[in-house]
Write a protein that holds these residues in place. Sequence first.
Motif, PDB file in Angstrom:
ATOM      1  N   ASN A 112       0.869  -1.219   0.148  1.00 23.34           N
ATOM      2  CA  ASN A 112       0.129  -0.001   0.004  1.00 23.34           C
ATOM      3  C   ASN A 112       0.851   1.350  -0.043  1.00 23.34           C
ATOM      4  OD1 ASN A 112      -2.549  -1.316   0.134  1.00 23.34           O
ATOM      5  ND2 ASN A 112      -2.132  -1.821   2.291  1.00 23.34           N
ATOM      6  N   PRO A 113       0.382   2.445  -0.425  1.00 21.12           N
ATOM      7  CA  PRO A 113       1.126   3.561  -0.451  1.00 21.12           C
ATOM      8  C   PRO A 113       1.649   4.073   0.949  1.00 21.12           C
ATOM      9  CG  PRO A 113      -0.955   3.835  -1.797  1.00 21.12           C
ATOM     10  CD  PRO A 113      -0.990   2.652  -0.931  1.00 21.12           C
ATOM     11  N   ALA A 114       2.715   4.500   1.033  1.00 17.76           N
ATOM     12  CA  ALA A 114       3.238   5.112   2.441  1.00 17.76           C
ATOM     13  C   ALA A 114       2.135   6.145   2.793  1.00 17.76           C
ATOM     14  CB  ALA A 114       4.598   5.704   2.396  1.00 17.76           C
ATOM     15  N   SER A 115       1.925   6.333   4.233  1.00 15.35           N
ATOM     16  CA  SER A 115       1.333   7.324   4.805  1.00 15.35           C
ATOM     17  C   SER A 115       1.942   7.623   6.072  1.00 15.35           C
ATOM     18  CB  SER A 115      -0.272   6.787   5.105  1.00 15.35           C
ATOM     19  OG  SER A 115      -0.043   5.751   5.982  1.00 15.35           O
ATOM     20  N   VAL A 116       1.541   8.771   6.628  1.00 15.31           N
ATOM     21  CA  VAL A 116       2.357   9.401   7.653  1.00 15.31           C
ATOM     22  C   VAL A 116       1.247   9.346   8.965  1.00 15.31           C
ATOM     23  CG1 VAL A 116       3.183  11.685   8.618  1.00 15.31           C
ATOM     24  CG2 VAL A 116       3.573  11.012   6.278  1.00 15.31           C
TER      25      VAL A 116
END
Length: 133
Positions: free
Chosen positions: A60-64
Amino acid sequence: MIGYTMVGTNDLNRAKAFYDPLFEMMGLSPCYEDEQVVSWGDRHDETVPRFFSCHPYDGNPASVGNGAMTTFRVPTATSVDALYEIAIAGGGRDEGRPGFRPERYGDKFYVAYVRDPDGNKLAFACYDGRSTP
């Protein structure tokens, strides 16, 4: 206590270009790199904590995460200033210019806050910013 810190990225080449000059100034070097991850630390001393930037392993996309931050302790206020400038020049975003924060951390704590190009929050801190090198 800390073995390594890992932050996510959606662009490993951009992350490498952002972090390489910061870690070079801190005297740390690239330790490992492949198509998934890059790390910095001391290749010759595994007791030195390492820092990784990677594509998330779940695909999955990186998230903060809100409230998550990595702080790099450096020896002088001048180092904090230089690292802040390198980070901003490398595509980082200001989250708090270099300075003392006596109202929260006492009169010696000198710190700067930035976000990397993926939005990960970083701090560069000197615990005795009033001392001279």
